[in-house]
Design an enzyme around this catalytic site. Structure first.
Site, PDB file in Angstrom:
ATOM      1  N   THR A 207       0.842  -1.197   0.000  1.00 30.11           N
ATOM      2  CA  THR A 207       0.000   0.000   0.000  1.00 30.11           C
ATOM      3  C   THR A 207       0.877   1.247   0.000  1.00 30.11           C
ATOM      4  OG1 THR A 207      -0.089   0.082   2.415  1.00 30.11           O
ATOM      5  CG2 THR A 207      -1.769  -1.223   1.302  1.00 30.11           C
TER       6      THR A 207
ATOM      7  N   GLU B 276      -5.820  -3.044  -1.743  1.00 29.27           N
ATOM      8  CA  GLU B 276      -6.427  -4.174  -1.042  1.00 29.27           C
ATOM      9  C   GLU B 276      -7.554  -4.838  -1.826  1.00 29.27           C
ATOM     10  OE1 GLU B 276      -4.920  -1.451   2.328  1.00 29.27           O
ATOM     11  OE2 GLU B 276      -5.683  -1.247   0.292  1.00 29.27           O
TER      12      GLU B 276
ATOM     13  N   LYS C 163     -13.784  19.000   9.102  1.00 32.18           N
ATOM     14  CA  LYS C 163     -14.800  19.274  10.128  1.00 32.18           C
ATOM     15  C   LYS C 163     -14.658  20.733  10.559  1.00 32.18           C
ATOM     16  CE  LYS C 163     -18.117  17.597  12.786  1.00 32.18           C
ATOM     17  NZ  LYS C 163     -17.863  16.512  13.750  1.00 32.18           N
TER      18      LYS C 163
ATOM     19  N   TRP D 271     -19.482  18.925   8.311  1.00 29.61           N
ATOM     20  CA  TRP D 271     -18.536  18.231   7.440  1.00 29.61           C
ATOM     21  C   TRP D 271     -18.486  18.898   6.069  1.00 29.61           C
ATOM     22  CZ3 TRP D 271     -15.033  15.135   9.266  1.00 29.61           C
ATOM     23  CH2 TRP D 271     -15.292  14.368  10.414  1.00 29.61           C
TER      24      TRP D 271
END
Length: 541
Positions: free
Chosen positions: A186, A331, A439, A444
């Site tokens: 990754t 993944e 935030k 949001w």
């Protein structure tokens, strides 16, 4: 009662065997690191892949042993895909855009025993070699005449010399399809990179599905140029899918600038290509600046990060290309969802089409998705209820390599870290990464939404929005922009472009102009670097 069918394991070697037997004359063209153009066929590639397998067996490489590559998209790298994995070893593709420290960690964590690399990376390999005790030998992917006169590397071989001096007679072994075929790590934006081990079974199923009509739709009529690197999630399975489909394969090497890609596309008759949005922006800028058009290209696959609506508009409306906007991650073996809609097919105008193509599409067969709330409850597919994206399927990681760290929850779903909604029609729409959501004052804000608006400005080439600490609102959005070459735009003009497109409280408070935006190991804008660089922007005295 069991079915009475033959039991043949799904192995990656079957792809190159099939290609050799049924369309062996189809071309593989690659641009080498020195700029030269190399041409040969699938049959040639098969013979050389068998030579690679013989070299590894002569060296005593055993099934499951990790053999690393540090290389660009070239025919030699393609051969290693099949030669290493086909003989039962593990093809460990290393991303050269990692830091030397990360590459050292990855090599040691994987316990690689041999490392094949392009000449571009000789200084890098010389630097990490003393810190990689498991590596027994190094192979420079050049002919004997291009070998360095002096090097600190022990046991260094010429790739072409090795292949010239060994037989091409080799029988691909049969073994359990659940054995590891390849290993990728990754991007490691938090902590050390994690290894994801793809099986022969998962790779084969994934490559097969990628060819389906509602996916990439590849066939013998196609000429495919994978801009996405061979070291990144198996190049989205294209080295396997193209061999199975019989498509001509064009490998671009290290030069991924707009001019190099355009010339290769035109000279080789490329019909399908795939890469990240930053690549397409650079290509389109070159095409626009030189008054050019595409004569053979039909489909453009994009993924890795959200494709800006402005990019989709130019590709589809101006150049008549089918945009294929997908989603996947290391993944998930890349492809989980894919949006292949066209404006004509949907019977909609360009604005509605761009809105539709901002979505990543429905899941392909073999994978499933859902969006959950903080308690893990599934959210309705209403296009409004946002939550964390979860995924499961035949090619989804179950645990990380050599970490003993389970990647799935108790119900067998993988938590992606992406925030998304799913529409009633089944289209996935990513709104942000959890870590990229801002935030501010208890509300949001989606960085993706703000970036999309910024990218619609005709003078903007790249844009990133990050959340920066604020003394009153906890966080506020900061817009960071790279303008197109020769273009100039004021801060206020950019901020004005947000008016009427988004709620006032979610607008960026400031704009920073940079000559270059930092790119991560996979070609995406590296927000971690930007956050560190501008972490005190709103809190300065």
């Amino acid at each position: 009662m069991l079915g009475l069918m033959q039991q043949l394991p799904l192995l990656t070697s079957s792809f190159i065997q099939y290609a050799d037997r049924w369309h062996g004359e189809r071309e593989i063209v690659s641009r080498l690191p020195d700029g030269a153009l190399h041409r040969y066929t699938y049959s040639d590639a098969h013979r050389r892949a068998k030579r690679v397998a013989n070299v590894l067996q002569q060296w005593g490489v055993v099934p499951g042993e990790r053999v690393a590559t540090l290389a660009w998209n070239t025919h030699r790298h393609f051969e290693l895909y099949y030669g290493i994995g086909g003989c039962g070893a593990v093809t460990h593709t290393i991303n050269p855009r990692y830091t030397p420290e990360q590459i050292t960690y990855i090599v040691n964590h994987a316990e690689d025993t041999y490392l094949f690399f392009d000449s571009t990376f000789l200084p890098l390999v010389e630097a990490i070699a003393p810190h990689c005790p498991s590596v027994k030998g190094f192979v420079l992917m050049v002919g004997p005449e291009q070998m360095p006169q002096q090097t600190s590397l022990p046991n260094l071989h010429s790739y072409e010399s090795l292949l010239d001096n060994i037989s091409e007679r080799f029988e691909w072994p049969s073994f359990d399809e659940n054995r590891t075929a390849s290993l990728c790590y990754t991007s490691g934006t938090t902590g050390n990179p994690k290894g994801v081990a793809y099986s022969h079974r998962s790779t084969s199923l994934h490559a097969l599905v990628a060819c389906m009509p509602n996916a990439m739709g590849l066939g013998r009529q196609d000429c495919v140029l994978p801009v996405v690197p061979l070291f990144h999630i198996n190049a989205w399975e294209l080295p396997y899918s193209c061999a199975m489909a019989g498509a001509k394969l064009v490998l671009p090497g290290p030069n991924l600038d707009g001019e190099s890609l355009y010339q290769l596309m035109e000279s080789e008759g490329v019909t399908v290509t795939a890469g990240v949005p930053t690549i397409w922006n650079g290509l389109l800028n070159y095409v626009e600046a030189n008054g050019l058009s595409f004569s053979t290209l039909k489909k453009v696959g994009t993924g890795g990060s959200a494709c800006p609506k402005a990019t989709t508009r130019v590709l589809h409306e101006k150049h008549g290309l089918q945009v294929m906007h997908g989603w996947g991650m290391t993944e998930t073996s890349s492809l989980v969802t894919l949006n292949t809609a066209t404006a004509k097919e949907q019977g909609i105008g360009m604005e509605d089409y761009c809105d539709l193509m901002a979505m990543q599409g429905p899941p392909v067969w073999g994978s499933d998705i859902k969006v959950v709330d903080e308690q893990g409850g599934e959210m309705p597919r209403d296009g409004k209820s946002a939550g964390e994206l979860m995924v499961k399927g035949h090619w989804i990681c179950s645990e990380y390599y050599q970490k003993g760290e389970r990647a799935l929850n108790e119900d067998g779903w993988f938590a992606t870290g992406d925030v998304a909604v799913i529409t009633p029609e089944g289209n996935l729409h990513l709104t942000d990464r959890l870590k990229d959501m801002i935030k501010s004052g208890g509300e949001w804000i989606s960085s993706v939404e703000l970036e999309d608006i910024a990218m619609a400005h005709p003078k903007v080439e790249q844009a990133a929005v990050i959340g920066v600490a604020h003394p009153k609102w906890d966080e506020r959005p900061l817009l960071i922009v790279k303008t197109k070459a020769g273009e100039d735009v004021s801060k206020q003009a950019l901020l004005n472009s947000f008016e009427g497109n988004i709620a006032k409280w979610s607008m960026p408070d400031d704009v920073i102009f940079l000559q270059e935006l930092p790119l991560g190991a996979t070609g995406k804008i590296h927000k971690l670097t930007l956050r560190e660089q501008f972490k005190n922007h709103y809190c300065r005295d």
